[in-house]
Every structure is written in structure tokens, then in C-alpha cells.
Design a protein around this motif. Structure first.
Motif, mmCIF file in Angstrom:
data_model
loop_
_atom_site.group_PDB
_atom_site.id
_atom_site.type_symbol
_atom_site.label_atom_id
_atom_site.label_comp_id
_atom_site.label_asym_id
_atom_site.label_seq_id
_atom_site.Cartn_x
_atom_site.Cartn_y
_atom_site.Cartn_z
ATOM 1 N N VAL A 60 0.841 -1.208 0.000
ATOM 2 C CA VAL A 60 0.000 0.000 0.000
ATOM 3 C C VAL A 60 0.872 1.252 0.000
ATOM 4 C CG1 VAL A 60 -1.657 1.337 1.345
ATOM 5 C CG2 VAL A 60 -1.981 -1.108 1.043
ATOM 6 N N ALA A 61 1.930 1.238 0.832
ATOM 7 C CA ALA A 61 2.838 2.395 0.865
ATOM 8 C C ALA A 61 3.462 2.608 -0.508
ATOM 9 C CB ALA A 61 3.922 2.176 1.914
ATOM 10 N N LEU A 62 3.852 1.501 -1.170
ATOM 11 C CA LEU A 62 4.466 1.590 -2.495
ATOM 12 C C LEU A 62 3.487 2.187 -3.510
ATOM 13 C CD1 LEU A 62 7.040 0.732 -4.133
ATOM 14 C CD2 LEU A 62 5.725 -1.290 -4.800
ATOM 15 N N CYS A 63 2.237 1.730 -3.456
ATOM 16 C CA CYS A 63 1.231 2.234 -4.402
ATOM 17 C C CYS A 63 0.979 3.724 -4.185
ATOM 18 C CB CYS A 63 -0.083 1.469 -4.262
ATOM 19 S SG CYS A 63 0.040 -0.222 -4.824
ATOM 20 N N VAL A 64 0.900 4.131 -2.903
ATOM 21 C CA VAL A 64 0.695 5.552 -2.622
ATOM 22 C C VAL A 64 1.903 6.348 -3.118
ATOM 23 C CG1 VAL A 64 0.484 7.272 -0.788
ATOM 24 C CG2 VAL A 64 -0.876 5.180 -0.701
ATOM 25 N N LEU A 69 -1.646 -5.723 -7.052
ATOM 26 C CA LEU A 69 -0.493 -6.212 -6.302
ATOM 27 C C LEU A 69 -0.914 -7.041 -5.088
ATOM 28 C CD1 LEU A 69 1.865 -3.104 -6.510
ATOM 29 C CD2 LEU A 69 2.019 -5.234 -7.800
ATOM 30 N N LEU A 70 -2.130 -6.797 -4.583
ATOM 31 C CA LEU A 70 -2.615 -7.578 -3.445
ATOM 32 C C LEU A 70 -3.402 -8.803 -3.902
ATOM 33 C CD1 LEU A 70 -3.789 -4.609 -1.202
ATOM 34 C CD2 LEU A 70 -1.838 -6.100 -0.760
ATOM 35 N N GLY A 71 -3.490 -8.982 -5.216
ATOM 36 C CA GLY A 71 -4.122 -10.186 -5.743
ATOM 37 C C GLY A 71 -5.625 -10.107 -5.909
ATOM 38 N N ASP A 72 -6.189 -8.892 -5.900
ATOM 39 C CA ASP A 72 -7.623 -8.775 -6.102
ATOM 40 C C ASP A 72 -7.928 -7.531 -6.927
ATOM 41 O OD1 ASP A 72 -10.344 -8.764 -6.048
ATOM 42 O OD2 ASP A 72 -10.533 -8.999 -3.879
ATOM 43 N N LEU A 73 -7.670 -7.639 -8.238
ATOM 44 C CA LEU A 73 -7.841 -6.489 -9.121
ATOM 45 C C LEU A 73 -9.283 -6.007 -9.144
ATOM 46 C CD1 LEU A 73 -6.714 -4.585 -11.311
ATOM 47 C CD2 LEU A 73 -7.199 -6.344 -12.990
ATOM 48 N N GLN A 74 -10.233 -6.945 -9.128
ATOM 49 C CA GLN A 74 -11.646 -6.554 -9.237
ATOM 50 C C GLN A 74 -12.064 -5.619 -8.102
ATOM 51 O OE1 GLN A 74 -13.841 -6.692 -11.605
ATOM 52 N NE2 GLN A 74 -12.226 -7.614 -12.851
ATOM 53 N N GLY A 127 -5.573 3.857 -1.371
ATOM 54 C CA GLY A 127 -4.730 2.743 -0.962
ATOM 55 C C GLY A 127 -5.310 2.021 0.255
ATOM 56 N N LEU A 128 -5.670 2.794 1.287
ATOM 57 C CA LEU A 128 -6.178 2.195 2.520
ATOM 58 C C LEU A 128 -7.532 1.526 2.293
ATOM 59 C CD1 LEU A 128 -5.233 4.900 5.176
ATOM 60 C CD2 LEU A 128 -4.099 2.723 4.691
ATOM 61 N N ALA A 182 -6.067 2.652 -6.604
ATOM 62 C CA ALA A 182 -6.825 1.513 -6.088
ATOM 63 C C ALA A 182 -6.672 0.249 -6.948
ATOM 64 C CB ALA A 182 -8.295 1.890 -5.896
ATOM 65 N N PRO A 183 -6.852 0.340 -8.273
ATOM 66 C CA PRO A 183 -6.626 -0.866 -9.082
ATOM 67 C C PRO A 183 -5.188 -1.379 -8.994
ATOM 68 C CG PRO A 183 -7.839 0.754 -10.360
ATOM 69 C CD PRO A 183 -7.415 1.429 -9.095
ATOM 70 N N LEU A 184 -4.209 -0.471 -8.895
ATOM 71 C CA LEU A 184 -2.809 -0.890 -8.772
ATOM 72 C C LEU A 184 -2.607 -1.659 -7.463
ATOM 73 C CD1 LEU A 184 0.098 -0.702 -9.920
ATOM 74 C CD2 LEU A 184 0.385 1.354 -8.533
ATOM 75 N N ALA A 185 -3.136 -1.102 -6.368
ATOM 76 C CA ALA A 185 -3.041 -1.796 -5.080
ATOM 77 C C ALA A 185 -3.765 -3.130 -5.152
ATOM 78 C CB ALA A 185 -3.619 -0.923 -3.969
ATOM 79 N N GLY A 186 -4.937 -3.142 -5.780
ATOM 80 C CA GLY A 186 -5.701 -4.381 -5.921
ATOM 81 C C GLY A 186 -4.914 -5.436 -6.675
#
Lengths: 274, 272
Positions: free
Chosen positions: B7-11, B39-44, B76-77, B33-37
Motif C-alpha cells: 500500500v505504501a508503495l502504491c501511494v 499487487l494484493l491479488g484482487d484487481l476486481q 490505498g487504505l 486503487a486498481p494498482l493496489a488491488g
């Protein structure tokens, strides 16, 4: 595209450099210079090309490191004009350098006004609107389309803005200079610049006091009201003029003034005056 | 830990990229938000959060110091909490919003008190034509500014949002208030520097015209700029006419030889 067709090969190269260097104008943004350090960074290739000795380069660099703030896609236009004026200054011995900052200051306000509403208010909303619809349908293209759409216009504006500013400046500044009209231009630009700085002083420098005299549960004196009755934004204007006096008289440097502002503000906050 | 770093990286990519690539809008929720999604494995989920937050933030334009919330941190959060808690965004937003508001305050603090003091360094380097240091500082501040920026979402995810909120509330209110007041006053120094460049005693009245137009008439910047341009053009036109008259006077004088020199001299003085 006709714009910039009269530029030679060297100048075209400089234009490409200006494009790349104008993008990160705000990466070192701070309340004193805003994008001023980025502005100087963008003009470095021009300064190094036009001025051969170190003193002239230093003087030019210091001149361009001044408060500057405008919407990025339009910033390169002002940079182009400033670059053309630096060129004229390098070639003409008695050029009035104060005209450079006068023109920059005159242009940044109106360009920020138009740029912010066009790019933030209109174009971003259009792009985001389309992207939101796509994202709701679960398409991964949403953020990509948003970025490509927005930045295509953003970047085209920034590139041609720089070229336009530089070629307009090169064409007219030297003509104005040769006709001996530069003092007329400098004076007019300074008037516009001073009016804009006055407006910015009011809109950017903010202060409100909380001093309130209360007697028997009744408010008898609200100092902010009294100050506003005397003259609105009196304190910010006085503080700005005070800083100006200190800087001009070389009585204090920027760091000292900034430090003073912080100490006094915290002190006032302890006393409950702000 | 992994979530916090992502999340820190995406921000960081969002806000730092936005500035680096020239207002590239990478910091908008629809991108962060889509970038964080992803990288966290949940793009949708990222896409849905991005769409909702972008719509919420549509009206918020970040120009200058505004007391609203910070979009990139919020995005991000909101994404990570929605994925972690498998919840509805509606329930997540009240959790995220206070942090995004605090985020904006912290960002203004970094802007004023971390980046502010470096302004004079830039001027010193410029005075000595030390371009190498100038450029290093320009890019160094970028890293410093946005790494500090990304620390808030990092700790918010690592420790939980309530802990971060408490920690920030522990800073004495008087100090925070004083710093905010100082931050609001700091642009006065930038204005003073511009005045130093533009000030001429015979033109100083125009500075006060700008003040009155903004303070009392509350005109938009663009209207003041047009009024300023009209005044400037009118002054330039009068100056041009005066110049013509003076030049004509000089021409006549040279034609007449020595005869009218002293008179013309007076005339010229008058027009200066």
C-alpha cells in the motif's frame, strides 16, 4: 504543425529538453518558491547555452529561482518566453533583466486560472467519467485509458506550449528591444505583476486571530472583526510587506524569516491568540 | 507487513509519479486503487473501490492548502481494508476517511516544514552556479517528500488505523495549531521575494489595487488578471505616445540646429 518551424536544430533539441525538464517542476515544491526551483531546473540548458561565464550563469539561475506557480501543461509556455528573454539578455548588453520576472509573474496567475479549470475541472472529469464506467464493469483498461487520455492532451500542451512561448518570445522580444520599447514593456509587465502579487497575497497568505474579549458572558471585542473593519486581510498584507522590507534591507535571510514565522505562530497558539 | 509495504508503495508511485511525470494524475483513486488491488491479488475489488472513490473525489481539486481528504491515501487504505475485511466499501469509508483527512494535514506539514527550509538552499546554489547540487536537491526533495508521505499508509496498515489516529492525536493541539498557522503564513516569504523583483516606488500603488480586488471584490484570479492586463496595456499605450512626442520633439530640435536646445531639454525632462 507550423509552430516552431523557424527553430534551428540546436533549438529544437533545447525544446525537447524543456519538455522533459518542465514535467517535474513541482517535485521540490515548497511554500516559498512553489515550482520556482523546478522552473530554474527547466531553464538550465538554456542558461548554459546562452551564457559563457560563471557570473552570468549564476545571475540567470538566481533570477529564475523565484516564486513560480501555474498549471504544469501551461508552465512550459512561460518557460519558453523566459528562455527567449535570457537569450536576448545574453546578446544585448543593456537589456533590463527585471522584465523577465515581471512577465513571468504577470502570466502565471491567469494561466493557472485557465489551466486549473481546463485540466482539473473539465478534462480530468471527462476522462475519469469514462474510466469510472469501465471500472464498474470490471475492466482493467479503466486506469490505463484514464492515464493515456488525460496525459495525451497534457503532454501535447506542454510540448507545444514551450515551443510557442520560445518562438513568440524570440520573434517579439528582440523586435521590442531593438525599437527601444523594452522599458515600456517592463513597466507594463511590472504593473500587471504587482496587481497579481497583491491578489495572491490575499488568496495565499492566511491569518485569523481568535482574540476575543468576553465580559460577563457577553462578547465585547472580537479583534478579527475590528481588523476586518479597518482593512480586510490587514495582517497578511502587513506580514508580507514586513518580509519584503527585511529581505530588501538584507536584514534577514529567508531561513531566519521562516524560522521566525514558526516560532511566533507556535507562541501565538500557546497564548490562544490564533 | 507485505500488505503495508504494497500500500505504501502504491501511494508512493501515485503521488510521486503524479509530480515526476508532470501532473500525470497517477495519484487519483482510479489509478491507485486498481494498482493496489492488482499487487494484493484482487484487481476486481481494486477497480470497484477506485470507481467509487474517484466519483467521491471528483469534486475535490487539490489546489493549495484545502481542508479536504487526500485521495491517494484514501484509495490505498480503502482497497487494502476492503480486501482484508472482505467488507463492503460503504463500511470501510468511515474508517478510512479520518485518516485521509489527517493525511492531508501531514502532507501540508511536510510541504511547509520539511521542504520549506530548503528554499534558501536552492537560492544559495543558484548564486554560486552550483548546478550539480541544485539538481541533486531538486530530486532529493522529491524522494524525501514522498517517502515521508507514504509512511502514513504504511503504519496505518501495519498497526491498524485506530492506533495511528491515536498517535497523531497525541501531538499537542497547540503545536499542531501553531504549525498550521505558520504554514498558512509562509507564502508571505514567496510574495516578498516577488515584490523584491517587481517593486518600484512609482508603481507600488498597483500592488494595493490587486489586494483590494481580491480582498473586497473577491474576484476570481482570471478576472483580476484581465483587469491587470487592461491597466498594463493602457499604461503602455500612454508611454508609447509620450515616447513618440518626445522623439518628435528631439527630431524637430535636431532639424533646427542649436536654436531650440534649452527649451527642448526642458520638454524632455518633463516627459521623463
Amino acid at each position: 504543425m507550423k509552430i516552431g518551424s523557424e527553430l534551428d536544430k540546436d533549438e529544437k533539441k533545447l525544446m525537447r529538453k524543456l519538455f522533459w525538464r518542465s514535467g517535474p517542476m513541482y517535485i521540490s515544491v515548497n511554500p516559498v518558491l512553489m515550482g520556482g526551483s523546478g522552473f530554474a531546473y527547466a531553464l538550465m540548458p538554456f542558461i548554459n547555452k546562452f551564457y559563457k561565464n560563471k557570473e552570468d550563469r549564476a545571475a540567470a539561475l538566481e533570477r529564475e529561482t523565484q516564486y513560480f506557480s501555474t498549471t504544469i501543461p501551461f508552465a512550459s509556455f512561460v518557460m519558453g518566453i523566459a528562455a527567449s528573454m535570457e537569450k536576448e539578455n545574453a546578446q544585448s548588453p543593456d537589456f533590463d533583466v527585471s522584465s523577465i520576472n515581471a512577465i513571468k509573474t504577470g502570466l502565471m496567475g491567469p494561466l493557472a486560472g485557465i489551466g486549473d479549470s481546463l485540466f482539473w475541472g473539465v478534462w480530468r472529469v471527462v476522462c475519469a467519467g469514462i474510466a469510472i464506467t469501465l471500472a464498474k464493469q470490471g475492466s482493467f483498461l479503466a486506469p490505463i485509458l484514464f492515464l493515456v487520455m488525460f496525459n495525451a492532451i497534457n503532454y501535447i500542451c506542454r510540448y507545444y506550449g514551450g515551443v510557442l512561448g520560445y518562438s513568440l518570445g524570440s520573434k517579439y522580444i528582440s523586435r521590442i528591444y531593438q525599437n527601444g520599447l523594452i522599458e515600456v514593456l517592463t513597466k507594463a509587465a511590472s504593473v500587471l505583476g504587482l496587481i497579481m502579487v497583491g491578489a495572491m497575497t490575499v488568496s495565499m497568505v492566511l491569518f485569523k486571530t481568535k482574540i476575543n474579549l468576553v465580559m460577563g458572558g457577553k462578547e465585547i471585542l472580537d479583534l478579527q472583526n475590528v481588523l476586518d473593519t479597518i482593512f480586510k486581510n490587514l495582517v497578511p498584507v502587513l506580514i508580507t510587506l514586513g518580509c519584503f522590507k527585511l529581505l530588501r534591507g538584507k536584514k534577514a535571510g529567508i531561513i531566519t524569516i521562516l524560522f521566525g514565522i514558526v516560532v511566533i505562530s507556535i507562541l501565538l497558539s500557546f497564548l490562544g491568540w490564533v | 507487513m507485505y500488505d503495508a509495504i504494497i500500500v505504501a508503495l502504491c501511494v508512493f508511485i501515485g503521488v510521486a509519479g503524479h509530480e515526476m511525470f508532470g501532473m500525470a494524475m497517477l495519484s487519483r483513486p482510479i489509478v491507485v486503487a486498481p494498482l493496489a488491488g492488482l499487487l494484493l491479488g484482487d484487481l476486481q475489488t481494486g477497480l470497484q473501490v477506485g470507481a467509487s472513490l474517484e466519483a467521491i473525489f471528483m469534486g475535490v481539486v487539490n489546489v493549495g492548502v484545502t481542508p479536504s481528504a487526500e485521495p491517494a491515501i484514501a484509495a490505498g487504505l480503502a482497497t487494502v481494508f476492503t480486501i482484508q475485511m472482505d467488507g463492503k466499501l460503504g463500511a470501510i469509508i468511515p474508517l478510512v476517511w479520518p485518516l485521509a483527512i489527517i493525511g492531508l494535514q501531514i502532507i501540508n506539514m511536510i510541504f511547509s516544514f520539511v521542504c520549506g527550509p530548503f528554499a534558501s538552499k536552492f537560492l544559495n546554489y543558484a548564486k554560486n552556479d552550483d548546478q550539480k547540487r541544485f539538481v541533486h536537491l531538486h530530486f532529493g526533495l522529491w524522494v524525501l517528500h514522498y517517502v515521508l508521505y507514504a509512511l502514513l499508509p504504511f503504519f496505518a496498515v501495519l498497526l491498524g488505523s485506530s492506533v495511528v489516529k491515536q498517535a497523531i492525536n497525541a501531538i499537542p493541539h497547540v503545536i499542531m495549531n501553531g504549525l498550521t498557522v505558520a504554514g498558512n503564513l509562509m507564502p508571505a516569504v514567496g510574495m516578498a521575494m516577488l515584490l523584491q523583483m517587481l517593486w518600484r516606488n512609482d508603481l507600488a500603488i498597483w500592488y494595493f489595487l490587486g489586494i483590494v480586488l481580491m480582498a473586497y471584490f473577491k474576484l476570481p484570479m482570471i478576472a483580476i488578471a484581465v483587469i491587470g492586463a487592461i491597466v498594463a496595456i493602457a499604461i503602455a499605450e500612454r508611454d508609447l505616445q509620450l515616447k513618440k512626442v518626445t522623439n518628435a520633439g528631439v527630431a524637430v530640435a535636431t532639424n533646427q540646429g542649436e536654436a531650440g536646445t534649452s527649451e527642448d531639454f526642458e520638454e524632455e525632462d518633463f516627459f521623463k
